[in-house]
Write a protein that holds these residues in place. Structure first.
Motif, PDB file in Angstrom:
ATOM      1  N   GLY A 505       0.832  -1.190   0.000  1.00 20.55           N
ATOM      2  CA  GLY A 505       0.000   0.000   0.000  1.00 20.55           C
ATOM      3  C   GLY A 505       0.872   1.247   0.000  1.00 20.55           C
ATOM      4  O   GLY A 505       1.979   1.251  -0.523  1.00 20.55           O
ATOM      5  N   ARG A 506       0.374   2.319   0.625  1.00 21.70           N
ATOM      6  CA  ARG A 506       1.101   3.589   0.597  1.00 21.70           C
ATOM      7  C   ARG A 506       2.283   3.617   1.551  1.00 21.70           C
ATOM      8  O   ARG A 506       3.133   4.494   1.489  1.00 21.70           O
ATOM      9  CB  ARG A 506       0.150   4.729   0.963  1.00 21.70           C
ATOM     10  CG  ARG A 506      -0.205   4.748   2.441  1.00 21.70           C
ATOM     11  CD  ARG A 506      -1.107   5.893   2.818  1.00 21.70           C
ATOM     12  NE  ARG A 506      -0.426   7.173   2.811  1.00 21.70           N
ATOM     13  CZ  ARG A 506      -0.979   8.294   3.254  1.00 21.70           C
ATOM     14  NH1 ARG A 506      -2.215   8.276   3.727  1.00 21.70           N
ATOM     15  NH2 ARG A 506      -0.314   9.426   3.233  1.00 21.70           N
ATOM     16  N   ALA A 620      -2.194   6.994  -1.262  1.00 23.01           N
ATOM     17  CA  ALA A 620      -3.305   6.232  -0.681  1.00 23.01           C
ATOM     18  C   ALA A 620      -4.160   5.609  -1.774  1.00 23.01           C
ATOM     19  O   ALA A 620      -4.581   4.451  -1.670  1.00 23.01           O
ATOM     20  CB  ALA A 620      -4.148   7.138   0.210  1.00 23.01           C
ATOM     21  N   GLY A 623      -2.386   2.819  -3.287  1.00 24.97           N
ATOM     22  CA  GLY A 623      -2.385   1.662  -2.392  1.00 24.97           C
ATOM     23  C   GLY A 623      -3.547   0.721  -2.606  1.00 24.97           C
ATOM     24  O   GLY A 623      -3.542  -0.398  -2.080  1.00 24.97           O
ATOM     25  N   LEU A 624      -4.555   1.156  -3.387  1.00 25.40           N
ATOM     26  CA  LEU A 624      -5.669   0.254  -3.698  1.00 25.40           C
ATOM     27  C   LEU A 624      -5.203  -0.929  -4.538  1.00 25.40           C
ATOM     28  O   LEU A 624      -5.921  -1.926  -4.656  1.00 25.40           O
ATOM     29  CB  LEU A 624      -6.762   1.032  -4.449  1.00 25.40           C
ATOM     30  CG  LEU A 624      -7.433   2.181  -3.666  1.00 25.40           C
ATOM     31  CD1 LEU A 624      -8.413   2.920  -4.555  1.00 25.40           C
ATOM     32  CD2 LEU A 624      -8.123   1.642  -2.418  1.00 25.40           C
ATOM     33  N   ASP A 662      -4.939   2.327   3.530  1.00 27.75           N
ATOM     34  CA  ASP A 662      -4.783   3.611   2.845  1.00 27.75           C
ATOM     35  C   ASP A 662      -4.311   4.710   3.789  1.00 27.75           C
ATOM     36  O   ASP A 662      -3.915   5.789   3.348  1.00 27.75           O
ATOM     37  CB  ASP A 662      -6.090   4.025   2.176  1.00 27.75           C
ATOM     38  CG  ASP A 662      -7.242   4.131   3.151  1.00 27.75           C
ATOM     39  OD1 ASP A 662      -7.168   3.488   4.217  1.00 27.75           O
ATOM     40  OD2 ASP A 662      -8.221   4.849   2.851  1.00 27.75           O
TER      41      ASP A 662
END
Length: 702
Positions: A505-506, A620, A623-624, A662
């Protein structure tokens, strides 16, 4: 280094294939004639236009033509970091001397609101008086500069090397177009390229017999004769002692054709050259060997730079030579030289391998002990590659000179690759062991210090929302992604950050690779050490404030497309340029803003990152792409255990115990709790149940 180049090639392939509209930057329309005329000051005046690309006659006070006036943008539109070309006005006299180079327009972020345009204009002020026939390079001479080298160095701009290099290439390319077209009365033909389908079995003897390998031999006596009658005539005792000895015994071979390269190079070096040509198709490589005592370059020479004792000329104009930084091993039948190196020329600047050109070798002598006087002479070798190995393409599509930028930062890129590889291992396969270290916090803070010092201040690798906006504009055809390749250091960080989206993710970038975020975290620890009272938003306001970064991102995207001229100013919501790029040395309002954000982090943990940062919003969203939940949950997480949620300073854990990836910055605080049998409530309860069960079993057995 080979893996690094392959990785960059892969990323470039993605850029060129997924964003086809972005790779060719359209040049700006030439300015109206009346606007150009206002910029020409006496004793000069603007004459008639010569062609529709904005090239004009330059007249003197007697209305006689003395040169040419043109813009670089329409002729050589190399895109800058904004996606738009840097446009300069050039006044060139008929002998190829720059009269003036003046900035017309530029949109480079570092000059728009960072350093300001003054350093850029100072850089351009170095051109007047220089000649297009000189070998002009951006940079500074190493050591003593080779002591009387033929190279002419232009001082770059600190923190803006890529931007001024782009400007220099555009000026040089545009000027050569005008010089070749107007000063010689003919247009430049498309340079020839080696034909990979031509395959001949050749030996070293064949190359010599056919004139493909050409020799320049100079004895010590001939060298003395060249300096005869000067103060340097007796400054080479070795030449006096051995008049018939070889001062220079140079062989030159164009190895762009595979058949020729195989004849002189070992299989390993041949493959290395082919890999080099794959990623730099505009280069033409030459093998230069010296069997004498000249040595080809000075003792101060640094690999991957322009050779300071060798220069070249074709059609009356200089050929920019540069070391290809390839280790040379020769074929078994090639005599072993004293010195050998592979140089490269660039077709984008008009070099044609099948047209005759000359290699000039500089011989230097010094006279005197203190502050010696330097004198030189030159020996020239004419060369022309055989046409049977080449074809002339009908369409010439030059690619950006990104590889030169990568080679110039080779040491930094290797160090960055090692750092990133180590970090990926620590936060990946070794995550649980790393988080369980007794001194984990000290280790994390040490890594963040490296991020600030090496990635941020030294490497200038602070990623920015400006890049994201440029990519969005390029995706719709307004700009070019090729500018990203001029900053390979940041490009590597982007590549790893994109990989981090899929794996974590982020958190990889925001938690470990952002220099400004690292500053905030270090100051947070300092604030705690000083006993400052820590502040935190309520859960309700925390949820509300986290939407702020998405609002900021949406606003910047709107400005980028609706009012692009204000996009750079709007992007100042990021304090990165102030704190990282220019070391807080700019207008006071920007410094106050950056210092306020950093100071507030001493009592309010990373507020900018969590609530304001538009780049954080992009991370964020990216990050999906995450393909897994990398922190395992237990049945009791969230109910009844709330310890991880309470301890999470980012508010990235829901009441149910689920991680909000996220909002997760990958600090590993919850990983430490999750793995610690003395902190994790489910583990503590499980241990207690096990003790009770063992006690019952023992009681039953008794």
């Amino acid at each position: 280094m080979r893996r690094l180049i392959v990785s960059l090639r892969a990323l470039i392939w993605i850029v060129l294939n997924f964003f086809p509209l972005s790779v060719a930057a359209a040049g700006p329309e030439p300015l109206p004639r009346d606007e150009i005329a206002k910029l020409i000051v006496p004793p000069y005046a603007l004459g008639e236009d010569i062609d529709d690309r904005g090239v004009y006659q330059l007249l003197n006070s007697g209305d006689a033509e003395v040169g040419y006036v043109f813009e670089t943008g329409p002729l050589a539109p190399l895109p800058g970091f904004s996606g738009k070309p840097i446009n300069a006005l050039v006044l060139l006299d008929k002998s190829g001397i720059f009269i003036d180079v003046r900035l017309l327009s530029q949109y480079e972020p570092v000059f728009v609101s960072g350093l300001g345009e003054a350093p850029f204009r100072e850089f351009l002020a170095q051109y007047p008086g220089l000649s297009i026939t000189q070998s002009l390079v951006v940079g500074v001479p190493y050591g003593a500069g080779g002591g009387g080298s033929d190279l002419v160095y232009l001082d770059g701009v600190t923190k803006a090397t890529a931007s001024v290099r782009i400007a220099h290439e555009s000026i040089l390319a545009a000027t050569l177009i005008v010089a070749r077209d107007k000063m010689q009365g003919l247009a430049t033909s498309t340079p020839a390229r080696a034909d990979a389908d031509v395959n001949e079995a050749l030996s070293w003897a064949d190359l010599v017999d056919q004139g493909i390998a050409r020799r320049l031999s100079v004895t010590n006596a001939e060298l003395d004769a060249a300096f005869a009658g000067t103060i340097w005539a007796s400054d080479d005792p070795e030449a006096k002692a051995d008049p018939e000895g070889r001062y220079l015994d140079l062989w030159l071979i164009d190895i762009g054709a595979p058949s020729v390269a195989r004849a002189v190079l070992s299989p390993g070096t041949f493959e290395e050259v082919q890999r080099f040509l794959e990623v730099s198709p505009e280069a033409e490589p030459f093998l230069v060997m010296d069997y004498g005592r000249h040595g080809l370059v000075s003792d101060d020479f640094v690999r991957n730079t322009a050779p300071d004792r060798l220069s070249a000329e074709q059609g009356g104009f200089p050929v920019a030579l540069r070391d290809a930084d390839i280790w040379v091993e020769l074929a078994p039948d090639v005599p072993e030289p004293e010195t050998a190196m592979i140089l490269r020329a660039d077709r984008r600047l008009g070099f044609d391998p099948i047209s005759e050109w000359g290699l000039k070798v500089q011989a230097v002598r010094e006279h005197g002990m203190f502050q010696p006087q330097i004198g030189d002479t030159h020996f020239e070798l004419a060369y022309k590659a055989p046409e049977r190995f080449y074809s002339v393409p009908e369409v010439h599509k030059p690619l950006p000179g990104w590889l030169e930028a990568a080679f110039n930062r080779k040491a930094d890129l290797i160090a960055l690759a090692l750092f990133l590889t180590t970090l990926l291992v620590l936060v990946g396969p070794l995550m649980h062991r790393f988080a369980a270290q007794r001194h984990f916090t000290a280790l994390r803070l040490g890594i963040l210090c490296v991020v600030i010092g090496f990635i941020g201040w030294w490497g200038q690798g602070q990623l920015s929302i400006v890049t994201v906006l440029a990519v969005l504009r390029a995706a719709v055809g307004d700009g070019s992604l090729s500018v990203l390749l001029y900053d390979p250091f940041s490009l590597m960080i982007w590549a790893v950050s994109l990989l981090g989206f899929v794996l974590w993710g982020r958190g990889l970038f925001c938690g470990w690779l952002c220099p400004f975020g690292a500053m905030q975290e270090l100051l947070h620890h300092l604030g705690k050490a000083l006993g400052l009272r820590q502040r935190e938003a309520t859960p309700l306001w925390d949820r509300r404030l986290k939407k702020g970064k998405y609002v900021a991102l949406a606003g910047l995207i709107l400005v980028a497309f609706a009012a692009p001229d204000y996009a750079e100013k709007a992007a100042e919501i990021e304090p990165f340029k102030t704190a990282i790029t220019v070391y807080f040395r700019r207008e006071w309002i920007y410094v106050v803003y950056a210092v306020f954000l950093l100071a507030s982090s001493m009592v309010f943990f990373k507020g900018f990152c969590r609530y304001v940062c538009p780049l954080g919003a992009v991370m964020a969203i990216g990050g999906l792409l995450r393909g897994r939940d990398w922190i395992a949950r237990r049945e009791d997480c969230g109910s009844p255990c709330q310890l991880c949620r309470v301890k999470c300073r980012y508010g990235a854990i829901k009441k149910t115990g689920e991680i909000q990836y996220d909002e997760c910055f990958q600090c590993f605080d919850c990983v430490k709790i999750h793995d610690d049998p003395t902190q994790c409530v489910p583990l503590i309860l499980a241990a207690k149940r096990q003790v009770k069960e063992q006690a019952k079993e023992e009681e039953f057995e008794a």
